[in-house]
Design a protein around this motif. Structure first.
Motif, short mmCIF file in Angstrom:
data_model
loop_
_atom_site.label_atom_id
_atom_site.label_comp_id
_atom_site.label_asym_id
_atom_site.label_seq_id
_atom_site.Cartn_x
_atom_site.Cartn_y
_atom_site.Cartn_z
N THR A 51 0.70 -1.24 -0.17
CA THR A 51 0.12 0.08 -0.06
C THR A 51 0.96 1.23 0.04
O THR A 51 0.52 2.07 -0.58
CB THR A 51 -0.96 0.03 1.12
N THR A 52 1.81 1.11 0.72
CA THR A 52 2.70 2.11 0.94
C THR A 52 3.53 2.57 -0.60
O THR A 52 3.49 3.76 -0.96
CB THR A 52 3.98 2.10 1.95
N GLN A 53 4.06 1.41 -1.46
CA GLN A 53 4.72 1.89 -2.51
C GLN A 53 3.65 2.14 -3.41
O GLN A 53 4.16 3.06 -4.42
CB GLN A 53 5.20 0.31 -2.72
N ALA A 54 2.36 2.02 -3.47
CA ALA A 54 1.39 2.49 -4.37
C ALA A 54 1.05 3.91 -4.17
O ALA A 54 0.73 4.64 -5.23
CB ALA A 54 0.05 1.65 -4.02
N LEU A 55 1.61 4.40 -3.11
CA LEU A 55 1.50 5.99 -2.95
C LEU A 55 2.77 6.63 -3.09
O LEU A 55 2.78 7.64 -2.98
CB LEU A 55 1.00 6.27 -1.37
N ALA A 56 3.81 5.94 -3.56
CA ALA A 56 5.10 6.47 -3.72
C ALA A 56 4.90 7.19 -5.07
O ALA A 56 3.99 6.68 -5.86
CB ALA A 56 6.23 5.53 -3.87
N PRO A 57 5.95 8.15 -5.42
CA PRO A 57 5.82 8.80 -6.59
C PRO A 57 6.25 7.78 -7.86
O PRO A 57 6.86 6.85 -7.50
CB PRO A 57 7.20 9.71 -6.41
N GLY A 104 7.82 11.19 -1.22
CA GLY A 104 9.10 10.18 -1.40
C GLY A 104 9.55 9.96 0.09
O GLY A 104 10.07 9.02 0.58
N VAL A 105 9.65 11.21 0.67
CA VAL A 105 10.15 11.01 2.15
C VAL A 105 9.39 10.47 2.97
O VAL A 105 9.61 9.60 3.93
CB VAL A 105 10.34 12.57 2.75
N GLY A 106 7.84 10.60 2.93
CA GLY A 106 6.95 9.77 3.77
C GLY A 106 6.88 8.50 3.56
O GLY A 106 7.01 7.66 4.44
N VAL A 107 7.26 7.86 2.19
CA VAL A 107 7.13 6.34 1.96
C VAL A 107 8.40 6.02 2.37
O VAL A 107 8.38 4.81 2.92
CB VAL A 107 7.30 6.38 0.46
N SER A 108 9.65 6.70 2.28
CA SER A 108 11.10 6.29 2.95
C SER A 108 10.89 5.98 4.25
O SER A 108 11.47 4.88 4.83
CB SER A 108 12.01 7.17 2.32
N MET A 118 16.84 8.72 -8.20
CA MET A 118 16.72 8.82 -6.90
C MET A 118 15.88 10.22 -6.50
O MET A 118 15.67 10.56 -5.39
CB MET A 118 17.78 8.28 -5.96
N SER A 119 15.48 10.96 -7.48
CA SER A 119 15.29 12.37 -7.30
C SER A 119 13.74 12.23 -6.56
O SER A 119 13.55 13.19 -6.05
CB SER A 119 15.05 12.91 -8.50
N TRP A 120 13.10 11.27 -6.68
CA TRP A 120 11.55 10.94 -6.04
C TRP A 120 11.70 11.16 -4.50
O TRP A 120 10.65 11.45 -3.91
CB TRP A 120 11.12 9.60 -6.59
N ILE A 121 12.77 10.88 -4.03
CA ILE A 121 13.01 10.67 -2.74
C ILE A 121 12.91 12.06 -2.01
O ILE A 121 12.82 12.11 -0.49
CB ILE A 121 14.12 9.90 -2.20
N MET A 122 13.24 13.22 -2.59
CA MET A 122 13.28 14.44 -2.19
C MET A 122 11.89 15.13 -2.13
O MET A 122 11.74 16.24 -1.58
CB MET A 122 14.17 15.33 -3.02
N SER A 123 10.89 14.51 -2.72
CA SER A 123 9.61 15.05 -2.64
C SER A 123 8.84 14.38 -1.36
O SER A 123 9.34 13.65 -0.54
CB SER A 123 8.39 14.20 -3.76
#
Length: 297
Positions: free
Chosen positions: A22-28, A208-212, A200-205
């Protein structure tokens, strides 16, 4: 810990693992599944390491380096093998083969290596759980069986079963927090090159931070800490079968949060999964002795 608490800790860990889908589905959209897996280990390992440093109870004395490296390698292999299997042969087949084969591998390893024959209760509950898992995913998509994908899925199942067995020997001698902190930090280092392969640019959104953080702290750090805590008093074969609560949780979250639709067959599979896990959870099977669980360091 006494009674059913260790089994419930493992069950809770599996429920937390079940939130990953579910978390991955909400990822960028730009986040690649393998990159998410590597990020999950990196954040989880860092979180656990910080916890150990804050508590200050880590002790290197008598640490089994060979066993620790083996556990770390198993966990590092599990991530790319599982995600690759799912991408090659599909979510349904990849998940069923990987998660369903893990209890079988675990039972066989215990039987062959530790000379511990699984009980009838374990066989019954494992059969019901795997059958339920198969029925849960059978109508998810058109079935596409790719030999390479199947081999990768089996490799993922073997990796998880081996990690569980090896980790059990570590938590017998060291604190669960220390064990998972060291193992996941080393696993993250092994997979760190992946972070430079994918975008890995998605991790800065914000997403992205929430999912990580959710995947790293809740679904990895806390989940595997609980798993390791329960392993002290639960056999590895029982622990792996209880971990089948992961796809059960993922399916229910998909329905209630993501609005997914389940067929009658899938709902029947959920019932079988719950029945299999329930039988094992409430069984009075004795845990193996420490002598039986001793491995060559």
């Amino acid at each position: 810990m006494k009674g059913k608490l260790p089994s419930f800790l493992i069950l809770l860990a599996a429920i937390l693992w079940g939130t990953t889908g579910t978390t991955q589905a909400l990822a960028p959209e730009t986040a690649h599944p393998i990159a998410i897996g590597a990020t999950r280990l990196a954040v989880g390992g860092l979180f656990l390491l910080l916890m150990v440093l804050v508590i200050g109870k880590f002790n290197f004395q008598g640490w089994a380096i060979k066993t620790t490296l083996m556990a770390s390698l198993c966990m590092a292999l599990y991530q790319p093998l599982f995600f690759s299997a799912v991408s090659i042969t599909g979510v349904a087949i990849g998940t069923v083969v990987a998660i369903g084969s893990a209890p079988i591998f675990s039972g066989l390893i215990e039987w062959i290596y530790l000379k511990i024959r699984p009980s009838k209760i374990w066989w019954y509950s494992t059969f019901l759980s795997i059958l339920g898992c198969l029925m849960l995913f059978v109508n998810k998509e058109s079935v596409f069986v790719d030999p390479i994908g199947i081999l990768m899925a089996l490799g993922a199942g073997l990796s998880f079963a081996s990690y569980t067995l090896i980790s059990r020997t570590l938590v017998e001698k060291h604190s669960s927090l220390s064990v998972v902190a060291v193992v996941f930090t080393l696993s993250a280092i092994c997979l760190s090159p992946i972070l430079f392969v994918f975008d890995m640019s998605w991790i800065m959104s914000f997403n992205g931070v929430g999912v990580s953080l959710q995947l790293g702290i809740m679904a990895t750090g806390i989940a595997y800490f609980l798993f390791g805590k329960g392993l002290i008093h639960v056999s590895s074969s029982t622990a792996v079968t209880l971990s089948l609560a992961e796809p059960l949780t993922a399916a229910l979250l998909g329905v209630f949060i993501l609005g997914e639709y389940l067929t009658i067959t899938s709902w029947f599979g959920i019932i079988l999964l719950m029945l299999g896990i329930g039988i094992l959870l409430w069984s009075s099977k004795k845990s193996p002795s420490k002598k039986e669980l001793r491995m060559v360091q």
